[in-house]
Design an enzyme around this catalytic site. Structure first.
Site, PDB file in Angstrom:
ATOM      1  N   LYS A   1     -72.325  -3.011 -14.140  1.00  0.00           N
ATOM      2  CA  LYS A   1     -73.231  -3.892 -14.883  1.00  0.00           C
ATOM      3  C   LYS A   1     -72.425  -5.005 -15.543  1.00  0.00           C
ATOM      4  O   LYS A   1     -71.374  -4.768 -16.127  1.00  0.00           O
ATOM      5  CB  LYS A   1     -74.006  -3.097 -15.931  1.00  0.00           C
TER       6      LYS A   1
ATOM      7  N   ASP B   1     -64.162   0.988  -3.965  1.00  0.00           N
ATOM      8  CA  ASP B   1     -65.252   0.919  -2.998  1.00  0.00           C
ATOM      9  C   ASP B   1     -66.379   0.019  -3.500  1.00  0.00           C
ATOM     10  O   ASP B   1     -67.479   0.043  -2.965  1.00  0.00           O
ATOM     11  CB  ASP B   1     -65.784   2.321  -2.673  1.00  0.00           C
TER      12      ASP B   1
ATOM     13  N   LYS C   1     -62.428  12.988   0.603  1.00  0.00           N
ATOM     14  CA  LYS C   1     -63.718  13.396   1.162  1.00  0.00           C
ATOM     15  C   LYS C   1     -64.804  12.393   0.787  1.00  0.00           C
ATOM     16  O   LYS C   1     -65.667  12.053   1.593  1.00  0.00           O
ATOM     17  CB  LYS C   1     -64.084  14.797   0.653  1.00  0.00           C
TER      18      LYS C   1
ATOM     19  N   ASP D   1     -63.353   3.342 -12.510  1.00  0.00           N
ATOM     20  CA  ASP D   1     -64.758   3.084 -12.841  1.00  0.00           C
ATOM     21  C   ASP D   1     -65.039   1.594 -12.679  1.00  0.00           C
ATOM     22  O   ASP D   1     -64.388   0.768 -13.317  1.00  0.00           O
ATOM     23  CB  ASP D   1     -65.032   3.518 -14.283  1.00  0.00           C
TER      24      ASP D   1
ATOM     25  N   GLU E   1     -54.512  11.248 -16.635  1.00  0.00           N
ATOM     26  CA  GLU E   1     -55.959  11.447 -16.525  1.00  0.00           C
ATOM     27  C   GLU E   1     -56.494  11.845 -17.896  1.00  0.00           C
ATOM     28  O   GLU E   1     -55.876  12.653 -18.589  1.00  0.00           O
ATOM     29  CB  GLU E   1     -56.257  12.537 -15.488  1.00  0.00           C
TER      30      GLU E   1
END
Length: 238
Positions: free
Chosen positions: A147, A179, A217, A143, A93
């Protein structure tokens, strides 16, 4: 805890600017996150060096290795490590608050089969990951760079698929989840064109969420709002 960024150079000695799949939105560390890094880095953190890792030295055993790129705050990664004590997990990360949160959660959970790095995953793969050594590579909710002019920043691209393939072991799996439907379609397009992989889905391009991937969540909220999530698994076959 050190952070190093490698630069490539042209024959004239000019720096080649790399297109990165992330932007460093570096927020402040909480006291808990900073304390976890200070306390746990010596046992759970791995500094970036241009040297191939020895998993037996890293974990003290030769258990299967699952590697996750971009684990966010680390809750899901820690949960997976808890549920699979006979599997070794390495999370990469770039954002230090996420690294600190992950270490704090891992300490509280008492997991011993988890290590973390704070560095660009592409550079880690290029310099530190042994060939044919990763059982599963996880890339969950990267990410989407939605665009069109930013699509070149998406981490899943032909060069990435080519780079990670030799790091997977025989029949090792690259597990993606997103998603964003457009990004899911992009992932399928890239991986279908990449040599040495096969989609393990038996009905269409996607698979149901596997039990080993915890429901976050954020994801549960998306389900309630009618948002889709697409899980994709490609297996190395060459």
């Amino acid at each position: 805890m050190t952070e190093v960024t490698k630069n490539d150079f042209t024959e004239e000695g000019k720096i080649v600017r790399k297109i990165r799949s992330f932007v460093r939105r570096e927020g402040r560390l909480t006291k808990g996150q900073e304390g976890a890094i200070t306390e746990c880095w010596s046992t759970m953190g791995i500094d970036f060096v241009e040297q191939v890792l020895d998993w037996n030295e890293v974990f003290g055993n030769n258990n299967p290795v699952v590697l996750e790129i971009g684990f966010g705050m680390g809750a899901s990664l820690v949960e997976m490590a808890q549920k699979a004590p006979d599997v070794n997990f390495l999370g990469i990360e770039v954002h230090r608050p996420g690294v600190g949160a992950c270490l704090a959660a891992a300490k509280e959970a008492g997991v011993t089969n988890l290590r973390v790095m704070c560095h660009d995953a592409v550079e880690v793969f290029e310099s530190m990951i042994p060939d044919s050594s990763v059982t599963t590579l996880q890339l969950f909710f990267p990410d989407p760079w939605h665009k069109a002019r930013h699509h070149k920043r998406r981490i899943v691209k032909a060069e990435f698929a080519e780079m990670i393939r030799p790091k997977l072991n025989a029949e090792g799996v690259f597990h993606m989840a997103t998603d964003w439907e457009n990004y899911a379609e992009h992932m399928i397009e890239v991986m279908n064109a990449a040599p040495g992989y096969e989609n393990i889905a038996t009905d269409g391009d996607y698979i149901p969420r596997p039990d080993e991937r915890p429901l976050t969540k954020f994801e549960a909220r998306g389900h309630r709002l009618g948002h889709g999530v697409w899980d994709i698994k490609f297996r190395r076959n060459a």
